[in-house]
Scaffold this active site. Structure first.
Site, PDB file in Angstrom:
ATOM      1  N   ARG A 163      87.432   2.788  89.281  1.00 44.05           N
ATOM      2  CA  ARG A 163      88.407   2.703  88.176  1.00 44.05           C
ATOM      3  C   ARG A 163      89.754   3.297  88.595  1.00 44.05           C
ATOM      4  O   ARG A 163      90.397   4.029  87.839  1.00 44.05           O
ATOM      5  CB  ARG A 163      87.899   3.428  86.915  1.00 44.05           C
ATOM      6  N   SER A 234      84.986   1.863  77.208  1.00 43.00           N
ATOM      7  CA  SER A 234      84.589   3.204  77.675  1.00 43.00           C
ATOM      8  C   SER A 234      85.824   4.096  77.711  1.00 43.00           C
ATOM      9  O   SER A 234      86.811   3.751  78.357  1.00 43.00           O
ATOM     10  CB  SER A 234      83.996   3.130  79.082  1.00 43.00           C
ATOM     11  N   GLU A 330      89.363   7.341  81.097  1.00 36.66           N
ATOM     12  CA  GLU A 330      89.612   6.051  81.746  1.00 36.66           C
ATOM     13  C   GLU A 330      90.814   5.373  81.074  1.00 36.66           C
ATOM     14  O   GLU A 330      91.598   4.674  81.713  1.00 36.66           O
ATOM     15  CB  GLU A 330      88.353   5.177  81.600  1.00 36.66           C
TER      16      GLU A 330
END
Ligand code: FAD
Length: 335
Positions: A163, A234, A330
């Site tokens: 990520r 998320s 994130e």
């Protein structure tokens, strides 16, 4: 096209965010350059944006030029090493996945159903079900405002990680188009339990199309319906810890899962939220952790960024107190 004082709540999937001073549409290099020229005139930063599915925008007004990418086209070129698929930044990611599946091309079927645009996909090296963008990435072109030029970056130049990419570490360039290298022959990557269970149940996951459809079905249970709820998917990254720290935690939580990665042991944060902290469905005001997947933060209508931040901070503190792990977000912030 340029608009003024546009509520970012109307441009983000969280449906949260105060008015951005200016919103420009980016559909060509010329329009992107116009947005940067305007930003220099008014002394405001440029925030590139796709579909706003990974952004938490502040409640107050946002002094920035938001550059919403809307160039969308897809092309396929046969090469000796596979099919090069090139898509412009504003193309919907899932439209690209469907178009590739229709061509019988393997490589991104496990990334079906991820919201957002092609241009944002390299920013956090999108990933799901054992596949990430970097696996099939070939090159991208971006406009670099520092040098007023278009740069072509290969995989090394993008510095992809979990990520992560150079675009997160050093924001500034605007991704204009992305090329992937896909294959006409392939095999299903069904290592993830959700997919292997479908095979055990007799589903024939034998083409990019059938796999993509199965992934979309699995995701429709794991994630809230964007038509009904505000979310950015998320909210936190899964943490990676040292093997010593993992061994110590296993003494306390013997069933704690962990996966060996280059940097250490990656822990599924959802397991900690669920089994250590019992936070499934945990609610503070108008924001809660999704019952079906506690990594996903869900905002009721009219919830604020302050409320999201309060819940996220509370969750991070609880994780740290119970495990010593400091978790990272994130989701990107616009403020
Ligand atoms: C329900 C749901 C499920 C999700 N599931 C997943 C998942 O399984 N895996 C996963 O990895 N992600 C997932 N996400 C997160 C999100 O879909 C991805 O991060 C997606 O790539 C964001 O695309 P976007 O166009 O909405 O980007 P935005 O949210 O608009 O922008 C995200 C970031 O990218 C930057 N950016 C956007 N476009 C450009 C550009 N052209 N050039 C430079 N920078 C740019 C923005 O400045 C911002 O920092 C999910 C989100 C939701 C809401």
């Amino acid at each position: 096209m340029m608009r003024e004082n546009v509520p970012l709540a109307s441009l983000t999937t969280f449906r949260i965010g105060g008015p951005a001073r200016y919103v420009h549409t980016g559909d060509s290099i010329a329009s992107v350059k116009t947005a940067f020229a305007h930003s220099r005139e008014c002394g405001l930063p440029v925030y590139p944006m796709g579909q706003g599915s990974n952004i938490l925008a502040a409640d107050h007004s946002i002094a920035a030029v938001v550059l919403k990418m809307e160039n969308d086209s897809i092309s396929f070129t046969e090469t000796t090493s596979g099919v090069e698929v090139c898509a412009e930044a504003g193309t919907s990611w899932d439209t690209l996945v469907r178009a590739c599946a229709a061509e019988g091309l393997w490589g991104i079927e496990n990334l079906a159903g991820i919201p957002g645009t092609v241009g944002a996909a390299p920013v956090q090296n999108i990933g799901a079900y054992g596949t990430e963008l970097a696996d099939t990435f070939s090159w991208l072109e971006c406009y670099d405002p520092e040098t007023d030029s278009v740069l072509r970056l290969t995989k090394d130049g993008c510095m992809f990680g979990y990520r992560d990419s150079v675009f997160k570490q050093k924001p500034g360039p605007v991704i204009m188009r992305v090329a992937l290298l896909l294959q006409r022959e392939g095999t299903a990557n069904t290592n993830y339990t959700d997919l292997s269970r479908l095979i055990e149940a007799g589903e024939a996951l034998s083409t990019p199309h059938t796999i993509g459809e199965a992934v979309r079905r699995v995701r429709s249970v794991k994630f809230p319906d964007l038509a009904k709820y505000g979310t950015a998917g998320s909210f936190f990254k899964n943490p990676t810890i040292s093997s010593d720290a993992y061994t110590a935690l296993k003494l306390q939580y013997s069933e704690l899962p962990g996966f060996v990665v280059e940097e250490g042991i990656k822990i599924p944060l959802a397991w900690i939220l669920d089994h250590v902290l019992d936070l499934r469905g945990f609610r503070m005001g108008r924001v809660h952790l999704f019952e079906n997947q506690p990594l996903v933060l869900v905002a009721d209508a009219d919830a604020t960024a302050d409320e999201v931040n309060a819940l996220a901070t509370a969750v991070a503190e609880k994780v740290c107190a119970a495990t010593g792990i400091r978790i990272e977000r994130e989701v990107r912030s616009f403020s």
